[in-house]
Design an enzyme around this catalytic site. Structure first.
Site, PDB file in Angstrom:
ATOM      1  N   SER A 188     121.609 -17.355  76.960  1.00 17.93           N
ATOM      2  CA  SER A 188     122.420 -16.396  77.704  1.00 17.93           C
ATOM      3  C   SER A 188     123.799 -16.979  77.997  1.00 17.93           C
ATOM      4  CB  SER A 188     121.729 -16.020  79.014  1.00 17.93           C
ATOM      5  OG  SER A 188     121.767 -17.113  79.924  1.00 17.93           O
ATOM      6  N   LYS A 196     116.621 -23.123  90.621  1.00 19.40           N
ATOM      7  CA  LYS A 196     115.701 -22.187  91.278  1.00 19.40           C
ATOM      8  C   LYS A 196     114.647 -21.634  90.324  1.00 19.40           C
ATOM      9  CE  LYS A 196     118.683 -18.068  90.809  1.00 19.40           C
ATOM     10  NZ  LYS A 196     117.795 -17.247  89.975  1.00 19.40           N
ATOM     11  N   ASP A 197     114.876 -21.755  88.996  1.00 19.91           N
ATOM     12  CA  ASP A 197     113.903 -21.254  88.017  1.00 19.91           C
ATOM     13  C   ASP A 197     112.768 -22.234  87.773  1.00 19.91           C
ATOM     14  OD1 ASP A 197     115.384 -18.948  87.652  1.00 19.91           O
ATOM     15  OD2 ASP A 197     116.452 -19.704  85.898  1.00 19.91           O
ATOM     16  N   CYS A 235     108.657 -18.122  91.449  1.00 21.02           N
ATOM     17  CA  CYS A 235     109.814 -17.231  91.562  1.00 21.02           C
ATOM     18  C   CYS A 235     109.452 -15.858  92.131  1.00 21.02           C
ATOM     19  CB  CYS A 235     110.474 -17.064  90.202  1.00 21.02           C
ATOM     20  SG  CYS A 235     111.165 -18.592  89.529  1.00 21.02           S
ATOM     21  N   THR A 283     117.116  -4.875  91.378  1.00 15.19           N
ATOM     22  CA  THR A 283     116.920  -6.321  91.475  1.00 15.19           C
ATOM     23  C   THR A 283     115.548  -6.666  90.913  1.00 15.19           C
ATOM     24  OG1 THR A 283     116.743  -8.247  92.939  1.00 15.19           O
ATOM     25  CG2 THR A 283     116.046  -6.135  93.839  1.00 15.19           C
ATOM     26  N   ARG A 286     116.224  -6.113  84.852  1.00 16.00           N
ATOM     27  CA  ARG A 286     116.080  -7.295  84.007  1.00 16.00           C
ATOM     28  C   ARG A 286     117.303  -7.442  83.111  1.00 16.00           C
ATOM     29  NH1 ARG A 286     111.300  -9.410  82.579  1.00 16.00           N
ATOM     30  NH2 ARG A 286     112.679 -11.033  81.775  1.00 16.00           N
ATOM     31  N   VAL A 310     123.173 -11.710  83.134  1.00 18.49           N
ATOM     32  CA  VAL A 310     124.132 -11.214  84.125  1.00 18.49           C
ATOM     33  C   VAL A 310     125.016 -10.100  83.565  1.00 18.49           C
ATOM     34  CG1 VAL A 310     126.119 -11.855  85.546  1.00 18.49           C
ATOM     35  CG2 VAL A 310     124.091 -13.328  85.497  1.00 18.49           C
ATOM     36  N   THR A 333     124.447  -8.066  81.135  1.00 19.32           N
ATOM     37  CA  THR A 333     123.602  -6.900  80.856  1.00 19.32           C
ATOM     38  C   THR A 333     123.299  -6.141  82.146  1.00 19.32           C
ATOM     39  OG1 THR A 333     122.583  -7.957  78.930  1.00 19.32           O
ATOM     40  CG2 THR A 333     121.363  -6.154  79.964  1.00 19.32           C
ATOM     41  N   ARG A 334     122.993  -6.859  83.198  1.00 18.77           N
ATOM     42  CA  ARG A 334     122.680  -6.197  84.471  1.00 18.77           C
ATOM     43  C   ARG A 334     123.901  -5.446  85.004  1.00 18.77           C
ATOM     44  NH1 ARG A 334     118.653 -10.389  87.743  1.00 18.77           N
ATOM     45  NH2 ARG A 334     117.576 -11.158  85.898  1.00 18.77           N
ATOM     46  N   SER A 372     114.032  -9.490  91.892  1.00 17.14           N
ATOM     47  CA  SER A 372     113.527 -10.507  92.814  1.00 17.14           C
ATOM     48  C   SER A 372     112.747  -9.880  93.966  1.00 17.14           C
ATOM     49  CB  SER A 372     114.705 -11.315  93.369  1.00 17.14           C
ATOM     50  OG  SER A 372     114.351 -12.020  94.536  1.00 17.14           O
ATOM     51  N   ARG A 414     118.864 -22.248  77.261  1.00 18.23           N
ATOM     52  CA  ARG A 414     118.675 -20.855  76.883  1.00 18.23           C
ATOM     53  C   ARG A 414     119.990 -20.334  76.296  1.00 18.23           C
ATOM     54  NH1 ARG A 414     117.649 -17.995  82.036  1.00 18.23           N
ATOM     55  NH2 ARG A 414     117.266 -16.197  80.707  1.00 18.23           N
ATOM     56  N   ARG A 450     111.916 -11.492  96.604  1.00 23.32           N
ATOM     57  CA  ARG A 450     112.578 -12.004  97.811  1.00 23.32           C
ATOM     58  C   ARG A 450     113.703 -11.064  98.230  1.00 23.32           C
ATOM     59  NH1 ARG A 450     117.337 -14.324  97.993  1.00 23.32           N
ATOM     60  NH2 ARG A 450     117.320 -14.540  95.731  1.00 23.32           N
ATOM     61  N   ARG A 451     114.514 -10.651  97.269  1.00 22.35           N
ATOM     62  CA  ARG A 451     115.611  -9.737  97.588  1.00 22.35           C
ATOM     63  C   ARG A 451     115.085  -8.375  98.033  1.00 22.35           C
ATOM     64  NH1 ARG A 451     118.743 -11.649  92.235  1.00 22.35           N
ATOM     65  NH2 ARG A 451     119.948 -13.372  93.124  1.00 22.35           N
ATOM     66  N   LYS A 452     114.024  -7.896  97.368  1.00 24.90           N
ATOM     67  CA  LYS A 452     113.455  -6.602  97.736  1.00 24.90           C
ATOM     68  C   LYS A 452     113.029  -6.604  99.205  1.00 24.90           C
ATOM     69  CE  LYS A 452     111.589  -5.663  93.099  1.00 24.90           C
ATOM     70  NZ  LYS A 452     110.347  -5.545  92.284  1.00 24.90           N
TER      71      LYS A 452
END
Length: 524
Positions: free
Chosen positions: A12, A80-81, A245, A128, A150, A153, A155-156, A130, A10, A132-134
């Site tokens: 990024s 993890k993706d 994911c 976030t 979204r 890294v 950009t966030r 995710s 990718r 999972r994180r939420k």
């Protein structure tokens, strides 16, 4: 290799870092390589949250298609993706070393409240993408407002800088790999044992065609079999739960002192309070099945749990048990009383560290309203003491992890040896942390409270009995015995030692806090 290898990636910054990392490793093996940038569905569609995107592999599918078509030779992914199964014709030839899989919570400095767990102000907005994180964030801080985030890294982080959020959460691995300066924010690092990461978080996957034996053999120089073994467990659990994911699932496996430690967090959706499980085992054989059994819909839970501590109405432990309709009988079997009402502040003149081994030590010390003539650092034993320290307006510079005080002492000694350390605590301290410090470390004990046992303690008929200190054990068993079938959980090895002397089997939680206790009850 007799030709240049084409690496698909990718575009990024993080993906390019990862691909160039692999390219450099190949160069060290005298294998020339070049990059081909490929845009994925996840890169193109930025107006939807990740769980709204159709299918799986929305950051990997296009790379895999080009790999199958032969236009690239290697695809480099954040492991993890990846979906849990390779498309026919593709394999993972190698996995990297694991970068620290911790999470970073980055907070605008004017949105920091030290008295709150995780340091985000009450009702703060956290970004976030995710689920999972939420789920895990809301379990720790139900007051937070979690909104979608979204972008790559940088950009966030830019969105946080522009104050579109009060805080955001990212994987530490990506931030570390890009070398991003976060000094403008307050940063909380959440270890993978307290905030359980995604399966395979922090690891790179090198994917190739399964018929390319020459490249496969060459890539074994880059492979880390011990990491692959642990990821097989993590991704195997993910596969058995049928998730991608978007599933609010965290699984983390590591090897410590010859034992595998496996941490799991799972909920059905991001709004549901997640269940947590900790397993320690000498072998990974059968662990996936053990995890599935504990999370089965028809599993049986204890009807009632006794704990020798008062539990607040909105505490993590109470909410974790109430989810499964488990009754809690909470009553302390001891009383604590102050032994001093003031002390000479001169004692603080040369102090470098203040170390607390219990919540009571923190509470009674700050009731004395200490005035520090210089900046000192604070160390605590466990998350419970850390929370109490926060309530008194201070961050912990060291937090002891786990229940083995010898290990905590050794970790603390690395920071504190040769300094002056104040230990506020009980009038008869166990001095377990002291023993790990070097001879040139000046140790000052400051008794601030004493423990008084309650008399004529009433027996409990609970299915699970949790004892939070040796004193509570003494108070309960002065007149009572365990009933048949009752199971015991002991906080800390000193409490466990009491049961060793009694010949009673018990469970020792990984961490001596409410999260660790919930894990222990869930694992019964």
């Amino acid at each position: 290799m007799d030709r240049t290898v084409i690496i698909g990636t990718r575009g990024s910054e993080l993906a390019l870092w990862q691909a160039n990392f692999v390219k450099d490793q190949l160069a060290a093996l005298h294998i020339p390589a070049e990059l081909k940038i490929i845009k994925t569905q996840g890169d193109r569609i930025l107006n939807l949250s990740l769980d709204k995107l159709e299918g799986k592999g929305f950051f990997t599918k296009e790379l895999e298609e080009e790999l199958l078509a032969g236009t690239i030779d290697i695809a480099v992914h954040s492991h993890k993706d990846l979906p849990t199964e390779n498309p026919p014709g593709l394999i993972i030839a190698a996995v990297s070393e694991r970068e620290n899989p911790a999470e970073l919570l980055m907070i605008l400095k004017d949105c920091v409240d030290v008295r709150q767990k995780l340091s985000v102000k009450y009702g703060g907005i956290v970004g976030t993408s995710s689920n999972r994180r939420k789920a895990q964030l809301l379990a720790l801080r139900p007051d937070l407002e979690i909104t979608d985030l979204r972008g790559n890294v940088p950009t966030r982080i830019g969105k946080l800088r522009d104050e579109k959020y009060d805080a955001i959460m990212l994987a530490k691995a990506g931030v570390s790999r890009l070398g991003i300066d976060l000094s403008e924010f307050h940063v909380e690092e959440l270890t993978p044992t307290e905030f359980i990461p995604a399966p395979a978080q922090g690891v790179l996957a090198i994917q190739i065609r399964d018929n390319n034996k020459i490249l496969f053999d060459a890539l074994q120089e880059l492979n880390h079999p011990e990491v692959a073994e642990q990821l097989a467990l993590e991704r195997g659990v993910l596969k058995q739960f049928g998730g991608g994911c978007h599933l609010p699932l965290g699984v983390y496996c590591r090897k410590e002192n010859g034992q595998y430690q496996v941490f799991t967090s799972k909920s059905d959706d991001e709004e549901e309070f997640p269940d947590r499980l900790f397993i320690e085992t000498p072998t990974l054989e059968g662990v996936t099945e053990r995890i599935l059994a504990k999370f089965a819909k028809d599993r049986k839970f204890p009807a009632k749990v006794f704990i020798s501590r008062d539990i607040s109405a909105n505490s993590y432990f109470r909410r974790a048990l109430q989810k499964h309709k488990i009754t809690i009988e909470d009553r302390s079997l001891i009383r604590t009383v102050p032994v001093i009402t003031r002390f000479d502040s001169y004692i603080l003149k040369n102090i470098d560290w203040v170390f607390f081994t219990s919540k009571n030590a923190v509470e009674y010390f700050f009731k004395l309203q200490p005035q520090f003539p210089k900046k000192v650092k604070f160390g605590v034993m466990g998350a419970g003491s850390e929370d109490m320290l926060r309530r008194n307006g201070h961050f912990a510079d060291f937090v002891g992890e786990g229940t083995d005080t010898a290990d905590v002492a050794a970790d603390f000694a690395v920071l504190a040896n040769g300094s002056t350390v104040l230990f506020p605590g009980a009038d008869n301290p166990m001095r377990s942390i002291h023993q790990g410090l070097s001879a040139d470390t000046k140790i000052i004990d400051l008794p601030v409270y004493e423990t008084v046992l309650e008399e004529d303690v009433e027996a409990s008929g609970a299915d699970v009995m949790i004892f939070t200190s040796p004193s509570n054990v003494d108070a309960y068993f002065a007149n009572n015995l365990l009933e048949p079938g009752q199971k015991v959980i002991a906080i800390g090895k000193s409490t466990g030692k009491k049961f060793d002397e009694m010949g009673v089997k018990y469970v020792l939680p990984f961490s001596p806090d409410e999260v660790g206790l919930a894990e222990a009850v869930f694992g019964i």
